[in-house]
Design an enzyme around this catalytic site. Structure first.
Site, PDB file in Angstrom:
ATOM      1  N   HIS A 245      -4.691   0.444  -3.715  1.00 38.58           N
ATOM      2  CA  HIS A 245      -3.697  -0.575  -3.352  1.00 38.58           C
ATOM      3  C   HIS A 245      -3.191  -1.325  -4.587  1.00 38.58           C
ATOM      4  O   HIS A 245      -3.913  -1.507  -5.567  1.00 38.58           O
ATOM      5  CB  HIS A 245      -4.203  -1.544  -2.273  1.00 38.58           C
ATOM      6  CG  HIS A 245      -5.284  -2.483  -2.682  1.00 38.58           C
ATOM      7  ND1 HIS A 245      -6.435  -2.670  -1.951  1.00 38.58           N
ATOM      8  CD2 HIS A 245      -5.408  -3.327  -3.732  1.00 38.58           C
ATOM      9  CE1 HIS A 245      -7.204  -3.571  -2.536  1.00 38.58           C
ATOM     10  NE2 HIS A 245      -6.605  -3.991  -3.632  1.00 38.58           N
TER      11      HIS A 245
ATOM     12  N   ASP B  40       0.104 -12.140  -4.039  1.00 36.02           N
ATOM     13  CA  ASP B  40      -0.453 -12.203  -2.691  1.00 36.02           C
ATOM     14  C   ASP B  40      -1.329 -13.435  -2.468  1.00 36.02           C
ATOM     15  O   ASP B  40      -1.652 -14.164  -3.408  1.00 36.02           O
ATOM     16  CB  ASP B  40      -1.261 -10.920  -2.388  1.00 36.02           C
ATOM     17  CG  ASP B  40      -2.053 -10.429  -3.593  1.00 36.02           C
ATOM     18  OD1 ASP B  40      -2.383 -11.254  -4.465  1.00 36.02           O
ATOM     19  OD2 ASP B  40      -2.345  -9.230  -3.665  1.00 36.02           O
TER      20      ASP B  40
ATOM     21  N   ASP C 139      -9.100   1.712  -3.422  1.00 35.13           N
ATOM     22  CA  ASP C 139      -8.366   2.625  -2.539  1.00 35.13           C
ATOM     23  C   ASP C 139      -6.925   2.839  -3.002  1.00 35.13           C
ATOM     24  O   ASP C 139      -6.119   3.412  -2.288  1.00 35.13           O
ATOM     25  CB  ASP C 139      -8.386   2.097  -1.089  1.00 35.13           C
ATOM     26  CG  ASP C 139      -7.738   0.719  -0.948  1.00 35.13           C
ATOM     27  OD1 ASP C 139      -7.186   0.194  -1.947  1.00 35.13           O
ATOM     28  OD2 ASP C 139      -7.769   0.158   0.165  1.00 35.13           O
TER      29      ASP C 139
ATOM     30  N   GLU D 298      -1.980  -1.726   1.227  1.00 37.11           N
ATOM     31  CA  GLU D 298      -3.071  -0.788   1.454  1.00 37.11           C
ATOM     32  C   GLU D 298      -2.519   0.620   1.688  1.00 37.11           C
ATOM     33  O   GLU D 298      -1.322   0.784   1.953  1.00 37.11           O
ATOM     34  CB  GLU D 298      -3.882  -1.253   2.678  1.00 37.11           C
ATOM     35  CG  GLU D 298      -4.578  -2.609   2.485  1.00 37.11           C
ATOM     36  CD  GLU D 298      -5.828  -2.520   1.591  1.00 37.11           C
ATOM     37  OE1 GLU D 298      -5.888  -1.630   0.713  1.00 37.11           O
ATOM     38  OE2 GLU D 298      -6.733  -3.353   1.773  1.00 37.11           O
TER      39      GLU D 298
HETATM   40  C1  F6R Z   1      -4.806  -9.308  -6.382  1.00 37.59           C
HETATM   41  C2  F6R Z   1      -4.287  -8.010  -5.991  1.00 37.59           C
HETATM   42  C3  F6R Z   1      -5.165  -6.828  -5.805  1.00 37.59           C
HETATM   43  C4  F6R Z   1      -6.222  -6.660  -6.884  1.00 37.59           C
HETATM   44  C5  F6R Z   1      -7.117  -5.480  -6.562  1.00 37.59           C
HETATM   45  C6  F6R Z   1      -8.195  -5.278  -7.607  1.00 37.59           C
HETATM   46  O1  F6R Z   1      -3.782 -10.254  -6.531  1.00 37.59           O
HETATM   47  O2  F6R Z   1      -3.124  -7.915  -5.803  1.00 37.59           O
HETATM   48  O3  F6R Z   1      -4.365  -5.670  -5.758  1.00 37.59           O
HETATM   49  O4  F6R Z   1      -5.584  -6.476  -8.121  1.00 37.59           O
HETATM   50  O5  F6R Z   1      -7.711  -5.672  -5.333  1.00 37.59           O
HETATM   51  O6  F6R Z   1      -9.068  -6.355  -7.576  1.00 37.59           O
HETATM   52  P1  F6R Z   1     -10.169  -6.569  -8.715  1.00 37.59           P
HETATM   53  O7  F6R Z   1      -9.426  -6.862  -9.962  1.00 37.59           O
HETATM   54  O8  F6R Z   1     -10.959  -7.756  -8.250  1.00 37.59           O
HETATM   55  O9  F6R Z   1     -10.943  -5.301  -8.780  1.00 37.59           O
END
Ligand code: F6R
Length: 256
Positions: free
Chosen positions: A134, A63, A132, A139
């Site tokens: 995701h 992403d 959450d 989401e």
């Molecule tokens: C990032 C991504 C997100 C993160 C998630 C957790 O490329 O795809 O799904 O893996 O938001 O983020 P952290 O690791 O910062 O808690």
């Protein structure tokens, strides 16, 4: 799902790094899906330390924020070059990160999907998980069949990511993300989660019903998904002892 619970984030990361190292040894031209955020930082440090051969490897990132200049310190382009790509012998032409500044998002997303297919599909996708549930930036209530597209972050994710930007109002609201359908086509998924804030999302994803309300729960339908956790992220799992027992008693040929 294979649930691997380790005493610390470092130990869980070491398992994940060994899985990737083995793949690169067995398939030097593997296609690897990459994630950003805090979770994979240790993994990328470990992969750099291992001095693996990335010359023939192709990567696709999950992403990118929409509208953030590539050079912005919080863009996922900057993140990837700073934390992994700039330290390994990967060919720049083999690196793919969604272009958050494209002037035709649907066209770009269709092309990204096509590029993944043309590369032969993703052999191993690294995933983090949002508080959450995701994965990528799919989401809650994202279509479980979704493909690469634009998404709007939830307010919770905006709050979670404000730590990178200094304040909530600086976090972009829109992102381009691989879809859940895209992630489900990876031959292997490697999800990492550390710390108490991830415990609930992990318990729901692993032991709850499959539901778009926790997008990671769809990984229950994926044939080869490893979930590498520290004790804190595993704290709400009802069957933690069973997962530990399974890992400790793997037949020799299955050991990681
Ligand atoms: C990032 C991504 C997100 C993160 C998630 C957790 O490329 O795809 O799904 O893996 O938001 O983020 P952290 O690791 O910062 O808690």
């Amino acid at each position: 799902m294979e649930i691997i619970i380790q005493p610390s984030a470092e130990a869980a990361t070491s398992v994940a790094a060994r899985v990737i190292a083995r793949l690169l040894r067995e398939k030097p031209d593997a296609v690897i899906g990459l994630a950003t955020g805090s979770t994979p930082l240790l993994l990328y440090r470990e992969l750099i330390r291992m001095k693996l051969d990335w010359r023939k490897v192709t990567t696709f990132n999950l992403d990118e924020y929409v509208g953030l200049p590539k050079e912005h310190p919080q863009s996922y382009h900057s993140f990837m070059w700073e934390n992994l790509l700039g330290h390994i012998n990967i060919a720049k032409k083999n690196v793919h990160i969604p272009d958050g500044n494209t002037n035709d998002i649907p066209k770009f997303c269709a092309k990204y999907e096509k590029q993944i297919r043309a590369a032969g599909g993703i052999d191993l996708q690294v995933l983090g998980i949002g508080t959450d549930g995701h994965i990528g930036f799919n989401e809650p209530t994202s279509s479980l069949a979704s493909r690469t597209r634009i998404k709007t972050l939830t307010q919770r994710t905006v709050q979670d990511n404000a730590r990178f930007f200094g304040s909530e109002d600086k976090v972009p609201h829109h992102v381009i993300t691989m879809g859940i359908g895209t992630i489900m086509e990876a031959r292997q998924n490697l999800l990492l989660a550390f710390g108490p804030k991830k415990a609930r999302a992990i318990a729901e994803a692993v032991e709850g019903p499959i539901t778009s309300v926790n997008p990671a729960s769809v990984l229950q339908m994926h044939p080869v998904t490893k979930v590498c956790l520290d004790e804190e992220a595993a704290a709400q799992l009802q069957r933690a002892d069973y997962y530990r027992w399974v890992f400790d008693n793997k037949p020799g040929w299955q050991k990681i």
